[in-house]
Design a protein around this motif. Structure first.
Motif, PDB file in Angstrom:
ATOM      1  N   THR A  49       1.037  -1.220  -0.330  1.00  0.00           N
ATOM      2  CA  THR A  49       0.578  -0.238   0.264  1.00  0.00           C
ATOM      3  C   THR A  49       1.040   0.961  -0.185  1.00  0.00           C
ATOM      4  O   THR A  49       0.117   2.116  -0.702  1.00  0.00           O
ATOM      5  N   TRP A  50       2.132   1.365   0.771  1.00  0.00           N
ATOM      6  CA  TRP A  50       2.636   2.359   0.601  1.00  0.00           C
ATOM      7  C   TRP A  50       3.507   2.417  -0.759  1.00  0.00           C
ATOM      8  O   TRP A  50       4.499   4.135  -0.856  1.00  0.00           O
ATOM      9  N   CYS A  51       3.958   1.755  -1.404  1.00  0.00           N
ATOM     10  CA  CYS A  51       4.198   1.739  -2.802  1.00  0.00           C
ATOM     11  C   CYS A  51       3.982   2.110  -3.511  1.00  0.00           C
ATOM     12  O   CYS A  51       3.344   2.068  -4.574  1.00  0.00           O
ATOM     13  N   ASP A  81       2.901  -5.837   2.942  1.00  0.00           N
ATOM     14  CA  ASP A  81       2.214  -4.900   3.763  1.00  0.00           C
ATOM     15  C   ASP A  81       2.130  -6.320   5.174  1.00  0.00           C
ATOM     16  O   ASP A  81       2.671  -7.685   5.453  1.00  0.00           O
ATOM     17  N   LYS A  85      -0.504  -4.711   9.298  1.00  0.00           N
ATOM     18  CA  LYS A  85      -1.903  -3.534   8.723  1.00  0.00           C
ATOM     19  C   LYS A  85      -2.541  -4.110   8.150  1.00  0.00           C
ATOM     20  O   LYS A  85      -3.469  -3.286   6.985  1.00  0.00           O
ATOM     21  N   ASP A  89      -4.471  -0.939   7.346  1.00  0.00           N
ATOM     22  CA  ASP A  89      -3.767  -0.414   5.863  1.00  0.00           C
ATOM     23  C   ASP A  89      -5.160  -0.994   4.587  1.00  0.00           C
ATOM     24  O   ASP A  89      -5.320  -0.360   3.876  1.00  0.00           O
TER      25      ASP A  89
END
Length: 157
Positions: A49-51, A81, A85, A89
């Motif tokens: 999710t953060w990429c 993740d 999370k 997330d």
């Protein structure tokens, strides 16, 4: 009053359906699933999710999944993740982006061992994609981003 109750019930049911879409999956379970789908080409995208590049290419995997719905092509989205999370997330991300492909969170205690076992040349960088077809004895690994045309072409090879 009845309208509010109906809306609340619909939202709860929608949340339950979307939440059920994301599951934990080990590499052994993934390999077993690929082995059972003898004539199926599995397109397994590793993302998080953060990429940012991962998020940018997810629509291409969704399009591939939709366009090949009746063909033996199966898109699996494997989030790297942390398992912790999942609820905070990953599930909200899947709901927000309305992902229809199957989504999993990697369920491995040792991420480095998982990476090494998946492909000995993988640095662990994201995004990455694995394409498997057991009938064709195909196993192709890509540590890169794709646009839709590139993705479609590597799947059709």
């Amino acid at each position: 009053m009845l309208a509010k109750l109906t809306v609340t019930i619909v939202l709860i049911l929608t949340g339950l359906v979307a939440n059920a879409q994301v599951k934990l999956l080990t590499l052994n379970e993934l390999e077993a699933r690929a082995a059972k789908g003898k004539d199926t080409t599995f397109v397994i995208n590793f993302w998080a999710t953060w990429c940012v590049p991962c998020v940018e290419e997810l629509p291409y995997f969704e399009k591939l999944n939709t366009e090949n719905f009746k063909k033996p092509v199966k898109v699996l989205l494997m989030s790297l993740d942390f398992k912790s999370k999942l609820n905070s997330d990953v599930i909200p991300f899947v709901n927000k982006h309305q992902l229809k492909a199957e989504v999993f969170v990697v369920n491995e205690a040792d991420q480095q061992r998982f990476i090494d076992r998946l492909d000995k040349n993988w640095s662990g960088a994201l995004p990455a994609t694995l394409i498997i077809n057991t009938a064709d004895r195909r196993r192709s690994f890509y540590e890169r981003t794709f646009n839709y045309e590139q993705l479609r072409k590597v799947v059709e090879q």
